[in-house]
Motif scaffolding. Structure first.
Motif, short mmCIF file in Angstrom:
data_model
loop_
_atom_site.label_atom_id
_atom_site.label_comp_id
_atom_site.label_asym_id
_atom_site.label_seq_id
_atom_site.Cartn_x
_atom_site.Cartn_y
_atom_site.Cartn_z
N PHE A 29 2.96 -17.44 -27.70
CA PHE A 29 1.91 -18.23 -26.87
C PHE A 29 2.04 -19.64 -27.19
CE2 PHE A 29 0.51 -13.82 -26.84
CZ PHE A 29 -0.03 -13.70 -25.71
N THR A 30 2.50 -20.48 -26.48
CA THR A 30 2.40 -21.92 -26.52
C THR A 30 1.45 -22.73 -25.92
OG1 THR A 30 4.79 -21.70 -26.80
CG2 THR A 30 3.87 -23.98 -26.66
N SER B 52 2.55 -23.48 -31.62
CA SER B 52 2.96 -22.14 -30.80
C SER B 52 2.51 -20.95 -31.93
CB SER B 52 4.27 -22.14 -30.84
OG SER B 52 4.91 -20.98 -30.33
N LEU B 53 1.98 -19.98 -31.18
CA LEU B 53 1.44 -18.68 -31.98
C LEU B 53 2.49 -17.77 -31.85
CD1 LEU B 53 -2.07 -18.87 -30.86
CD2 LEU B 53 -1.34 -19.66 -32.61
N PHE C 33 -2.38 -21.15 -22.47
CA PHE C 33 -1.34 -21.01 -22.98
C PHE C 33 -0.17 -20.67 -21.92
CE2 PHE C 33 -4.30 -20.08 -26.41
CZ PHE C 33 -3.61 -20.80 -27.42
N THR C 34 1.08 -20.63 -22.20
CA THR C 34 2.25 -20.13 -21.55
C THR C 34 2.80 -18.88 -22.60
OG1 THR C 34 2.97 -22.33 -20.34
CG2 THR C 34 4.70 -20.46 -20.94
N LEU C 35 2.95 -17.62 -22.00
CA LEU C 35 3.53 -16.79 -22.67
C LEU C 35 5.03 -16.80 -22.63
CD1 LEU C 35 3.69 -14.18 -24.31
CD2 LEU C 35 2.97 -12.84 -22.33
N GLU C 36 5.64 -16.69 -23.55
CA GLU C 36 7.25 -16.63 -23.43
C GLU C 36 7.79 -15.44 -24.19
OE1 GLU C 36 11.27 -19.27 -24.37
OE2 GLU C 36 9.22 -20.21 -25.12
N LYS D 199 8.83 -16.77 -18.54
CA LYS D 199 7.81 -17.62 -18.80
C LYS D 199 6.65 -17.10 -18.16
CE LYS D 199 10.16 -21.44 -21.14
NZ LYS D 199 10.40 -22.67 -21.56
N LEU D 200 5.35 -17.00 -18.64
CA LEU D 200 4.17 -17.04 -17.59
C LEU D 200 3.17 -18.07 -18.20
CD1 LEU D 200 4.31 -13.12 -18.38
CD2 LEU D 200 4.94 -14.31 -16.25
#
Length: 92
Positions: A21-22, A28-29, A64-67, A77-78
């Protein structure tokens, strides 16, 4: 976060292997990724993934963007993922 992913019939078989998660601000997580079944999502098939992260305390307006990264460098990428405030604060 649980997601159902559909692999287009024109795309090769894909196996999600990593998740992160960014946010726009902050680090970034790295997430733990669990893939249902054998993991590979064939052309025209669907698969379910679960991305789990230990969240720091955040404000409700953090997006966040989930990659999801998979084999052969292919990614999904979401954008605009937001966690519920009660969950971020450890509430019920």
């Amino acid at each position: 976060m649980s997601l159902e992913i559909r692999n287009d019939s024109s795309q090769p078989r894909w196996t999600p292997q990593e998740a992160a998660f960014t946010g726009i601000r902050g680090p970034s997580l790295q997430a733990r990724l669990v893939v249902e079944g054998q993991g590979a999502i064939g052309p025209g098939e669907q698969g379910r993934v679960l991305a789990v992260v230990d969240m720091p305390t955040l404000s409700a307006d953090t997006f966040f963007t989930l990659e999801l990264r998979g084999e052969s460098g292919r990614t999904l990428k979401l954008p605009n993922i937001r966690f519920l405030k009660a969950m971020m604060e450890g509430g019920q």
